[in-house]
Every structure is written in structure tokens, then in C-alpha cells.
Design an enzyme around this catalytic site. Structure first.
Site, short mmCIF file in Angstrom:
data_model
loop_
_atom_site.label_atom_id
_atom_site.label_comp_id
_atom_site.label_asym_id
_atom_site.label_seq_id
_atom_site.Cartn_x
_atom_site.Cartn_y
_atom_site.Cartn_z
N GLU A 115 21.84 -0.72 8.10
CA GLU A 115 21.59 -1.71 9.15
C GLU A 115 20.65 -1.16 10.23
O GLU A 115 19.83 -1.91 10.78
CB GLU A 115 22.93 -2.14 9.78
N TYR A 154 22.88 -10.41 6.30
CA TYR A 154 24.25 -10.80 5.94
C TYR A 154 24.39 -11.13 4.45
O TYR A 154 25.29 -11.87 4.06
CB TYR A 154 24.70 -11.99 6.79
N ASN A 192 31.47 -14.80 17.93
CA ASN A 192 32.31 -13.69 18.40
C ASN A 192 31.54 -12.57 19.09
O ASN A 192 31.98 -11.43 19.12
CB ASN A 192 33.21 -13.20 17.25
N ARG A 233 35.75 -8.72 21.90
CA ARG A 233 35.99 -10.04 21.31
C ARG A 233 37.18 -10.74 21.98
O ARG A 233 37.15 -11.94 22.21
CB ARG A 233 36.15 -9.92 19.79
N THR A 253 37.62 -9.45 14.04
CA THR A 253 36.68 -10.57 13.87
C THR A 253 37.16 -11.82 14.57
O THR A 253 36.38 -12.51 15.25
CB THR A 253 36.50 -10.85 12.36
N LYS A 264 25.24 -10.85 19.90
CA LYS A 264 24.85 -12.05 19.16
C LYS A 264 24.33 -13.14 20.10
O LYS A 264 24.44 -13.03 21.33
CB LYS A 264 26.06 -12.54 18.35
N PHE A 283 31.34 -19.68 4.91
CA PHE A 283 30.78 -19.73 6.26
C PHE A 283 29.34 -19.19 6.35
O PHE A 283 28.79 -19.11 7.44
CB PHE A 283 31.68 -18.98 7.25
N HIS A 287 28.33 -7.73 16.85
CA HIS A 287 28.40 -7.22 15.48
C HIS A 287 28.51 -5.71 15.52
O HIS A 287 27.94 -5.07 16.40
CB HIS A 287 27.11 -7.58 14.70
P1 DAT Z 1 32.85 -8.61 11.30
O1 DAT Z 1 31.74 -9.23 12.10
O2 DAT Z 1 34.08 -8.38 12.14
O3 DAT Z 1 32.41 -7.40 10.54
P2 DAT Z 1 32.77 -10.01 8.75
O4 DAT Z 1 31.83 -8.95 8.29
O5 DAT Z 1 33.96 -10.31 7.89
O6 DAT Z 1 33.31 -9.69 10.22
O7 DAT Z 1 31.99 -11.38 8.94
C1 DAT Z 1 30.70 -11.39 9.52
C2 DAT Z 1 30.62 -12.54 10.48
O8 DAT Z 1 30.77 -13.76 9.78
C3 DAT Z 1 31.71 -12.57 11.55
O9 DAT Z 1 31.44 -11.75 12.66
C4 DAT Z 1 31.74 -14.02 11.93
C5 DAT Z 1 31.48 -14.71 10.60
N1 DAT Z 1 32.77 -15.04 9.97
C6 DAT Z 1 33.61 -14.19 9.34
N2 DAT Z 1 34.70 -14.82 8.90
C7 DAT Z 1 34.55 -16.12 9.25
C8 DAT Z 1 35.34 -17.29 9.10
N3 DAT Z 1 36.52 -17.26 8.45
N4 DAT Z 1 34.84 -18.44 9.61
C9 DAT Z 1 33.66 -18.49 10.24
N5 DAT Z 1 32.86 -17.42 10.43
C10 DAT Z 1 33.31 -16.26 9.94
MG MG Z 2 31.13 -7.13 8.97
#
Ligand code: DAT
Ligand code: MG
Length: 141
Positions: free
Chosen positions: A126, A49, A112, A102, A91, A9, A57, A115
């Protein structure tokens, strides 16, 4: 063999962590079968996304993912989807296991570093989102 999509990222690229992350990927036995550096447009990031568009978020996520270039890569390994999620860590870096990317490098839950696809079906979607067939190394016969 399975394939998954990895993204380094904007925070990872900006902090010069791309090499570190790729080294961990290769040391963990993944084979790189496609890779490029791009700057996502807001439209692209929004489509990528889309599943999160109702989340609080989402706006912050699109701002972050478009703030600078990313490295997108296709990784191949047995159980690649699960194996890459395990190497990335949870995450939220505070909940991520020792030794995960991470835990090692992420600043917080939104910045973080990496991805990873969360299922083989999403991995296919994807990978197709970023790569045409000619940009990927052919699977071993
Ligand atoms: P991951 O990237 O572990 O698959 P995710 O698909 O739930 O996690 O979310 C996608 C991205 O969105 C994640 O890498 C960072 C952001 N994100 C997720 N939860 C969040 C939160 N509670 N606050 C801020 N950003 C968040
Ligand atoms: Mg995800």
C-alpha cells in the site's frame, strides 16, 4: 521500526477531522515519514481495494473513496501496523473501543474516517501504491 499506510478518508477530510486525526497519530508516538492529499480516481480506488472486489459493498466503497480528497500518510513506529489498527479501532464504529478514532468520529461501518494496512506485507504494497522512494523520509540509520 515498522511503517504502515494511513488514509484519512473523504468523510474525515470533508468534516475537517484531518487535523484531529493527525494530532492523535502524533500524540500516539508515530512519526510521519510521508504525506499528501489526493483525489482517488475510480480506477485507483478499485485497484487499492481489489481484495474486496467480490464483496457486496465494493461498489459503495468505491463511490465513497472517490467522493472527495483523501490524505494518505506513511507512519513509522515499532509495530506500526498493529499500533495504527489499535488507534483506528474496529471497522464498525459501534464495536470500536472507547478512545479509538472510529469510535470517536465514524458515522457507520462504510463511512469510517480512516484506513490502515492490515499486515506488514500489505503495508509495503500500500505504501508503494501511493509513494515513490523520493517522497518518503529515509529510515534512520
Ligand atoms: P478495515 O478498513 O477495518 O480494514 P475491511 O478491510 O474489512 O475493513 O473493509 C474495507 C472497507 O470497506 C471498510 O473500512 C469499510 C468498507 N466495509 C467493510 N465492511 C463493510 C460492510 N459490511 N458494509 C459496508 N462497508 C463495509
Ligand atoms: Mg482492511
Amino acid at each position: 521500526m515498522e511503517r504502515t499506510l494511513a488514509i484519512i478518508k473523504p468523510d474525515g477530510v470533508a468534516r475537517h477531522l484531518a487535523g484531529e486525526v493527525l494530532a492523535l497519530i502524533e500524540k500516539s508516538g508515530f512519526t510521519l515519514v510521508g504525506m499528501k492529499m489526493i483525489r482517488l480516481s475510480r480506477v485507483q480506488a478499485g485497484r487499492f481495494y481489489e481484495i474486496h472486489k467480490e464483496k457486496p459493498f465494493y461498489g459503495e466503497l468505491l463511490n465513497f473513496m472517490t467522493e472527495g480528497p483523501v490524505v494518505v500518510a506513511v507512519l513509522e513506529k515499532e509495530n506500526a501496523v498493529e499500533a495504527w489498527r489499535a488507534l483506528m479501532g474496529l471497522t464498525n464504529p459501534q464495536q470500536a473501543a472507547e478512545g479509538t478514532i472510529r469510535r470517536l468520529y465514524a458515522e457507520n461501518v462504510s463511512r469510517n474516517v480512516v484506513h490502515g494496512s492490515d499486515s506488514p506485507e500489505n503495508a509495503r504494497r500500500e505504501i508503494d501504491f501511493f509513494f515513490s522512494a523520493s517522497e518518503l523520509i529515509a529510515a534512520e540509520k
